[in-house]
Design a protein around this motif. Structure first.
Motif, short mmCIF file in Angstrom:
data_model
loop_
_atom_site.label_atom_id
_atom_site.label_comp_id
_atom_site.label_asym_id
_atom_site.label_seq_id
_atom_site.Cartn_x
_atom_site.Cartn_y
_atom_site.Cartn_z
N GLY A 171 -25.25 10.91 52.79
CA GLY A 171 -25.16 11.89 53.86
C GLY A 171 -25.52 11.34 55.22
N GLY A 172 -26.13 10.14 55.26
CA GLY A 172 -26.45 9.53 56.54
C GLY A 172 -27.89 9.10 56.72
N ALA A 173 -28.77 9.39 55.75
CA ALA A 173 -30.15 8.95 55.86
C ALA A 173 -30.23 7.42 55.82
CB ALA A 173 -30.99 9.55 54.73
N LEU A 174 -31.14 6.87 56.61
CA LEU A 174 -31.38 5.43 56.63
C LEU A 174 -32.77 5.16 56.08
CD1 LEU A 174 -29.99 4.60 60.20
CD2 LEU A 174 -28.84 4.24 58.01
N PHE A 175 -32.93 4.04 55.38
CA PHE A 175 -34.21 3.66 54.78
C PHE A 175 -34.86 2.54 55.58
CE2 PHE A 175 -31.87 4.86 50.68
CZ PHE A 175 -32.34 6.17 50.72
N ASP A 176 -36.19 2.60 55.67
CA ASP A 176 -37.00 1.57 56.32
C ASP A 176 -37.75 0.81 55.24
OD1 ASP A 176 -38.92 0.07 57.65
OD2 ASP A 176 -39.54 1.70 58.98
N ALA A 177 -37.46 -0.48 55.10
CA ALA A 177 -38.07 -1.29 54.04
C ALA A 177 -39.58 -1.38 54.20
CB ALA A 177 -37.45 -2.69 54.03
N LYS A 178 -40.06 -1.46 55.41
CA LYS A 178 -41.51 -1.54 55.63
C LYS A 178 -42.21 -0.25 55.20
CE LYS A 178 -41.47 -4.95 59.38
NZ LYS A 178 -41.82 -5.20 60.81
N ALA A 179 -41.57 0.87 55.46
CA ALA A 179 -42.15 2.15 55.05
C ALA A 179 -42.19 2.25 53.53
CB ALA A 179 -41.35 3.30 55.65
N TYR A 180 -41.17 1.73 52.86
CA TYR A 180 -41.17 1.78 51.40
C TYR A 180 -42.26 0.87 50.84
CZ TYR A 180 -39.72 1.88 46.57
OH TYR A 180 -39.72 2.05 45.21
N PHE A 230 -37.36 7.81 47.23
CA PHE A 230 -37.24 7.05 48.48
C PHE A 230 -37.44 7.87 49.75
CE2 PHE A 230 -34.18 3.60 46.58
CZ PHE A 230 -35.20 3.18 45.75
N THR A 231 -37.93 9.13 49.67
CA THR A 231 -38.07 9.91 50.89
C THR A 231 -39.16 9.36 51.81
OG1 THR A 231 -39.54 11.50 49.76
CG2 THR A 231 -37.18 12.03 49.86
N TYR A 232 -40.12 8.60 51.24
CA TYR A 232 -41.12 7.95 52.08
C TYR A 232 -40.48 6.96 53.04
CZ TYR A 232 -44.55 9.70 48.66
OH TYR A 232 -45.32 10.49 47.85
N ALA A 233 -39.34 6.43 52.66
CA ALA A 233 -38.70 5.37 53.44
C ALA A 233 -37.65 5.89 54.40
CB ALA A 233 -38.06 4.35 52.49
N ILE A 234 -37.31 7.17 54.37
CA ILE A 234 -36.27 7.70 55.25
C ILE A 234 -36.78 7.77 56.68
CG2 ILE A 234 -34.86 9.72 55.79
CD1 ILE A 234 -34.65 10.26 52.81
N THR A 235 -35.99 7.24 57.61
CA THR A 235 -36.42 7.19 59.01
C THR A 235 -36.20 8.55 59.67
OG1 THR A 235 -34.26 6.51 59.88
CG2 THR A 235 -35.74 4.76 59.10
N ASP A 236 -37.12 8.92 60.54
CA ASP A 236 -36.98 10.19 61.26
C ASP A 236 -35.74 10.20 62.14
OD1 ASP A 236 -39.28 11.20 60.13
OD2 ASP A 236 -40.58 10.64 61.80
N ASP A 237 -35.42 9.06 62.72
CA ASP A 237 -34.27 8.99 63.64
C ASP A 237 -32.95 9.28 62.94
OD1 ASP A 237 -36.00 8.34 65.66
OD2 ASP A 237 -35.56 6.19 65.64
N SER A 238 -32.90 9.07 61.62
CA SER A 238 -31.63 9.26 60.92
C SER A 238 -31.43 10.68 60.41
CB SER A 238 -31.53 8.28 59.74
OG SER A 238 -32.47 8.59 58.72
N LEU A 239 -32.44 11.53 60.52
CA LEU A 239 -32.34 12.87 59.94
C LEU A 239 -31.26 13.71 60.60
CD1 LEU A 239 -36.14 13.72 59.44
CD2 LEU A 239 -34.50 12.80 57.79
N SER A 240 -31.02 13.48 61.88
CA SER A 240 -30.00 14.25 62.59
C SER A 240 -28.58 13.91 62.13
CB SER A 240 -30.11 14.03 64.09
OG SER A 240 -29.89 12.66 64.41
N ARG A 241 -28.42 12.81 61.41
CA ARG A 241 -27.12 12.41 60.90
C ARG A 241 -26.69 13.19 59.66
NH1 ARG A 241 -25.79 6.74 61.36
NH2 ARG A 241 -25.81 6.61 59.07
#
Length: 335
Positions: A171-180, A230-241
């Protein structure tokens, strides 16, 4: 002989009256070394014969009718992504319930993450799973039988656990490896996904670069994520996508794993995605989403030292949980 065969066909057709149509599909997938094995359930316009699907000593499975004509009209499409170590036929109960309400439902077995073929090294490769769904969607739309029966403006991607992460990424969510990595540092082996990675020698601080790739698929109307990973790794900036998102949580605080906890004690994903709708089904737990088990299923899995996927929390009835999930998803999809 012809008379016996005719009676057999009449008998099986009569028993097929309320069952979904079903077919196996083979999906060309250039990103995989071999074609994908897929399944499709759909409203039937005729009756053929019934067969069991997904039954084994642990799971009861379901019944379907093979290859009947497809009911007329344009049907909403739901594409499914199973969890780590799961398989698409185990979700036949959900497909059957949604087909009864008018949807076409399809899914693939994700190589490297399915029953008997689940590798820790494949766990972070969500990109391959989203490509599986993209290939499935393209194949269905181009299919001369199914394509004309799909409402292209009403396509839902529904995933469970790792499948939930898959559909959010689609759907457009992006993951941050450091956050994971920080999540695995926080919970360690109490988080089953981090434990699984450790067993495979996979360092969460050195995930493949594809983990952070853009995996969005065009043409998705909404996302339904059940206990998503993986929701811990989803970036806030990608939520609008993201398109509209509906979240399903299985169980109250005592039965929610850290890996899929989207509340304030976990990833707080529900607060970070304020426009999402959410349903909490309780009493239940993560494995309540899997198919109904046989009477000997719990003991069989215990003897084999497998995960207790056939167990249920006190006071919980898996069939009743399934019925709640079907009604909830049907409402979210607009069936």
């Amino acid at each position: 002989m012809k008379t016996v065969l005719a009676l057999l066909l009449l008998s099986t057709a009569a028993s097929a009256e309320s069952l979904p149509g079903f077919d196996h599909l083979t999906i060309d997938a250039p990103h995989r070394p071999r074609p994908l094995q897929a399944a499709i359930w759909y409203p039937a316009a005729s009756e053929t014969y019934t067969v069991p699907l997904g039954a084994n000593p642990a799971f009861a499975g379901t019944r379907v009718q093979v290859g009947p004509a497809i009911a007329a009209g344009a049907h909403p499409l739901v594409i499914l992504s199973h969890g780590s170590g799961g398989n698409i036929e185990n979700l036949g109960w959900l497909a059957e319930g949604l087909v009864a309400r008018g949807a076409i439902v399809a899914g693939v077995n994700h190589p490297g993450a399915t029953s008997g073929d689940s590798s820790p090294r494949q766990l972070p490769m969500t990109i391959d799973r989203t490509r599986d769904l993209s290939a499935l969607l393209a194949t269905l739309k181009a299919d001369p039988a199914f394509g004309p029966r799909i409402d292209a403006g009403n396509v839902t991607a529904l995933g469970f656990s790792l499948g939930g992460a898959t559909v959010l990424a689609a759907g457009g969510a992006l993951f941050d490896a450091k956050a994971y990595a920080a999540y695995c540092d926080r919970f360690g082996t109490d988080a089953p996904d981090c434990l699984f990675l450790a067993k495979g020698g996979v360092d969460p601080h050195a995930l493949p670069p594809e983990f952070q790739a853009d995996m969005r698929i065009d043409g998705l109307s909404r996302i339904v994520a059940v206990d998503p990973a993986f929701t811990y790794a989803i970036t806030d900036d990608s939520l609008s996508r993201l398109p509209p998102v509906h979240l399903v949580t299985l169980g109250g605080p005592d039965h929610v794993w850290p890996a899929v906890d989207i509340g304030p004690d976990g990833s707080n994903f529900i607060a970070r995605l304020p426009d999402a709708s959410r349903t909490v089904i309780n009493p239940a737990w993560h494995f309540s989403f899997l198919g109904l088990c046989t009477a000997q299923g719990p003991a069989l899995l215990a003897d084999e030292g497998d995960d207790p996927v056939c167990d249920n929390p006190a006071g919980s009835d898996r069939a009743a949980v399934h019925a709640q999930i079907i009604e909830d998803v049907a409402a979210a999809v607009g069936l």
